[in-house]
Design an enzyme around this catalytic site. Sequence first.
Site, PDB file in Angstrom:
ATOM      1  N   SER A 179     -45.594 -38.743  20.456  1.00 32.91           N
ATOM      2  CA  SER A 179     -46.798 -38.677  19.612  1.00 32.91           C
ATOM      3  C   SER A 179     -46.479 -38.775  18.125  1.00 32.91           C
ATOM      4  CB  SER A 179     -47.596 -37.393  19.892  1.00 32.91           C
ATOM      5  OG  SER A 179     -47.959 -37.309  21.258  1.00 32.91           O
ATOM      6  N   ARG A 180     -45.338 -39.358  17.795  1.00 35.63           N
ATOM      7  CA  ARG A 180     -44.916 -39.537  16.408  1.00 35.63           C
ATOM      8  C   ARG A 180     -44.682 -38.207  15.688  1.00 35.63           C
ATOM      9  NH1 ARG A 180     -44.240 -43.738  18.483  1.00 35.63           N
ATOM     10  NH2 ARG A 180     -44.685 -45.807  17.669  1.00 35.63           N
TER      11      ARG A 180
END
Length: 217
Positions: A189-190
């Site tokens: 999810s970065r």
Amino acid sequence: MNQLADLRKSYERAELNEDASHADPLKQFEQWLGEAISAQVPEPNAMTLATVGANLRPSTRVVLIKGFDARGIVWYTNYASQKGMELAGNPFAALQFHWVELERVVRIEGLVEKVSDAESDAYFHSRPLDSRIGAWASPQSQVISGRGVLVANAAKYGAQFLLNPPRPPHWGGYRLIPDSWQFWQGRKSRLHDRLRYSLLPHQDRGEPAWLRERLAP
């Protein structure tokens, strides 16, 4: 090229947290470099070197790490090349390792100095013969009329020095003395892990101390 905007990758191989990381960034680097070598990633010793010229424009190129210890990170090159000339005018530089397969990046910044003549001599004479001749044959970063110039130079210096070319006076090692390290581990999810180590004033024993902080990715 519209598909570039659609390229995606989910980073989920590992994590990097304060409890599991080393307090000394050199030990953390040694661990990660060892893991990159063990994983047989392509050219784990390749690093991007960034320098800044007199015109204040940055430039980068890929060089190979040839040693590291408490004194810093070492590589070898032509002192008269673009990077050599830029380091002569501004001795600060940055290095970056990107081990794609491990989803890891290491960034290192600091002052650069030349290694001793003895160190440069020892490494030069450990190189294959064609590499030693190549150090004489290539006027690195200069404009040449064609590849024939390099071939002719290699033949010339090969005939001149035979099996024992000396180290060229324009060729040798540099050492970057780190004052900042960053370790980046890709996460889902970065929400990547990113730890920065900043050099603090030396302690009474003369040993460096490091402030370790987490940065937002």
